[in-house]
Design an enzyme around this catalytic site. Structure first.
Site, PDB file in Angstrom:
ATOM      1  N   SER A   1     -10.613  -0.492   7.013  1.00 11.10           N
ATOM      2  CA  SER A   1      -9.652   0.080   5.306  1.00 11.10           C
ATOM      3  C   SER A   1      -9.155  -1.520   4.672  1.00 11.10           C
ATOM      4  O   SER A   1      -7.965  -1.907   3.750  1.00 11.10           O
ATOM      5  CB  SER A   1      -9.031   1.190   5.743  1.00 11.10           C
TER       6      SER A   1
ATOM      7  N   LYS B   1       1.115  -1.089  -0.070  1.00  8.56           N
ATOM      8  CA  LYS B   1       0.162   0.008  -0.158  1.00  8.56           C
ATOM      9  C   LYS B   1       0.634   1.320   0.063  1.00  8.56           C
ATOM     10  O   LYS B   1       1.888   1.589   0.609  1.00  8.56           O
ATOM     11  CB  LYS B   1      -0.668   0.170   0.968  1.00  8.56           C
TER      12      LYS B   1
ATOM     13  N   SER C   1      -8.971   2.517   2.489  1.00  6.87           N
ATOM     14  CA  SER C   1      -8.808   2.989   1.757  1.00  6.87           C
ATOM     15  C   SER C   1      -7.372   2.224   1.028  1.00  6.87           C
ATOM     16  O   SER C   1      -6.932   2.617   0.190  1.00  6.87           O
ATOM     17  CB  SER C   1      -7.805   3.735   2.419  1.00  6.87           C
TER      18      SER C   1
END
Length: 412
Positions: free
Chosen positions: A155, A62, A131
């Site tokens: 998330s 990420k 996210s």
């Protein structure tokens, strides 16, 4: 989807080399990425170790997690092109295990809720969630066997449910967040996306250096929770939960109703105070120097967060601390191994204006307990259910997830 365990089995059997395994991943990325848009940077010439328990396993990172060989841009033009000089602790650990951090995956700006351009490969026209949008979508599309995400509200668990993959939010601080852009130091937790509960258990056990996390699926004692501390879910989410319950019961699980006292409604309500107060400090430089460059939802969030005072924050932390201690005792006295509950309010929302709603995740993030999303087969877009264990009992959560996964497959 690509299975970490399947790739490793082929490597150990000698039918595939680690370099060939990474090459397969790169081919899948080339095939699917133009449509999915899950990646922001890839290593064009990766170094592939030939040894190590994760040799041959390509990992998506990420894009709020530092990598010395790829830029870390945090989903924002403010940090466009920024190149860290060191790997985050979690990336360094992956490399020591032989894994290849092959790509940076999309994130909403600073891991908040302004959507990315990532598409949901399992539900066209619907959000992949956030996210950790790119990590969930990349695993769902079969581009990567393992990807890292983070969770401050929901998330990891929510995008995993929306994309039909297994998502794991481990116990708080089980995995190090050194080198990860902070949003809320009380809540931020590293997590994993994988094709199955067994894949996720192997990865987490190795990364955390805790082999006891990986254990065979066993018949759990389950507490079934219908949350009363927030707005109810859509009918399709309750349908998935009922299918999961029926499958677990058919496979021999003992299931009883589980409820939480009013304290947890208060704790749920305090999540925002803790998150917002801390995010105003964690993003103080970006807000002061680049407020106009922040995306609209984050900018408005930080505008409002300036008004939260320390007394309110301290009071919220006291409530959270009391709830954590109480949850430990409640789970013990309930004589259950895990809680089974909702992962998300329903199907992933149509369109790309929203990353969805994290109301069924925020309480558990604040409690710091391990959570696993398990996909539930059915008609229509993906749905998942959430399995939760007591703090530090990640092995229970993952073992129960593997049991439920097998029970759902057998029932189908």
């Amino acid at each position: 989807m690509l299975s970490l365990l399947s790739l490793r089995a082929r490597i150990e059997a000698g039918s595939l080399t680690p370099s060939q395994a990474v090459a397969l991943t790169r081919e899948a990325m080339a095939e699917h990425e133009p449509a999915v848009r899950a990646l922001v940077a890839t290593d064009p010439d990766p170094v592939v170790p030939e040894t190590g328990p994760l040799a041959g396993i390509a990992v998506g990172i990420k894009d709020i997690i530092d990598t010395a060989h790829l830029p870390t841009q945090m989903g924002s033009t403010i940090h466009a092109g920024w190149q860290p000089r060191a790997d985050a602790a979690i990336v360094a650990r992956l490399k020591r295990l032989g894994a290849v951090p092959l790509a940076k995956t999309t994130t909403t700006a600073f891991a908040f809720i302004d959507p990315t351009e990532t598409r949901n490969p399992r539900a066209p026209g619907r959000t992949p969630g956030g996210s950790s949008s790119g990590s969930a979508a990349a695993v769902a599309a079969g581009m990567l066997p393992l990807a890292l995400g983070t969770q401050t509200g929901g998330s990891v668990i929510r995008p995993a449910a929306y994309c039909g993959v297994v998502g794991v939010k481990p116990s708080f601080r089980l995995l190090p967040t050194v080198g990860v852009k902070c949003f809320s130091w009380t809540l931020d937790t590293l997590g994993l996306f994988a094709a199955s509960a067994a894949d996720a258990a192997r990865a987490l056990a190795l990364i955390a250096g805790r082999p006891e996390i990986e254990r065979p699926a066993s018949v759990p004692r389950i507490g079934l929770l219908l949350p009363e501390y927030c707005d109810p879910a859509e009918p399709e989410a309750f349908g998935a939960l009922d299918r999961a319950r029926a499958a677990a019961e058919a496979a021999g699980a003992n299931i009883r109703a589980f409820t939480l006292p009013e304290l947890f409604k208060e704790a749920f309500d305090q999540h925002a105070t803790i998150q917002d107060f801390e995010s105003a400090q964690a993003l103080a430089w970006e807000y002061a120097a680049h407020r106009d460059d922040l995306p609209p939802l984050l900018r408005a969030h930080l505008d409002a967060a300036q008004a939260i005072d320390a007394a309110s924050y301290d009071a919220a932390r006291r409530v959270a601390h009391h709830a954590r201690r109480s949850l430990r005792d409640i789970l013990r006295s309930a004589d259950i191994d895990v809680v089974l509950t909702l992962s998300a309010p329903g199907f992933a929302p149509d369109g790309y204006a929203s990353t969805g709603d994290s109301r069924f995740n925020r309480l558990w993030t604040m409690m710091g307990v391990p959570c696993v999303t398990v996909p539930v087969p059915g008609d229509g877009p993906p749905l998942g259910v959430q399995i939760i264990a007591g703090f530090g009992h990640d092995e229970r959560a993952l073992s129960a997830a593997a049991f439920l996964e097998q029970a759902l497959a057998a029932r189908r």
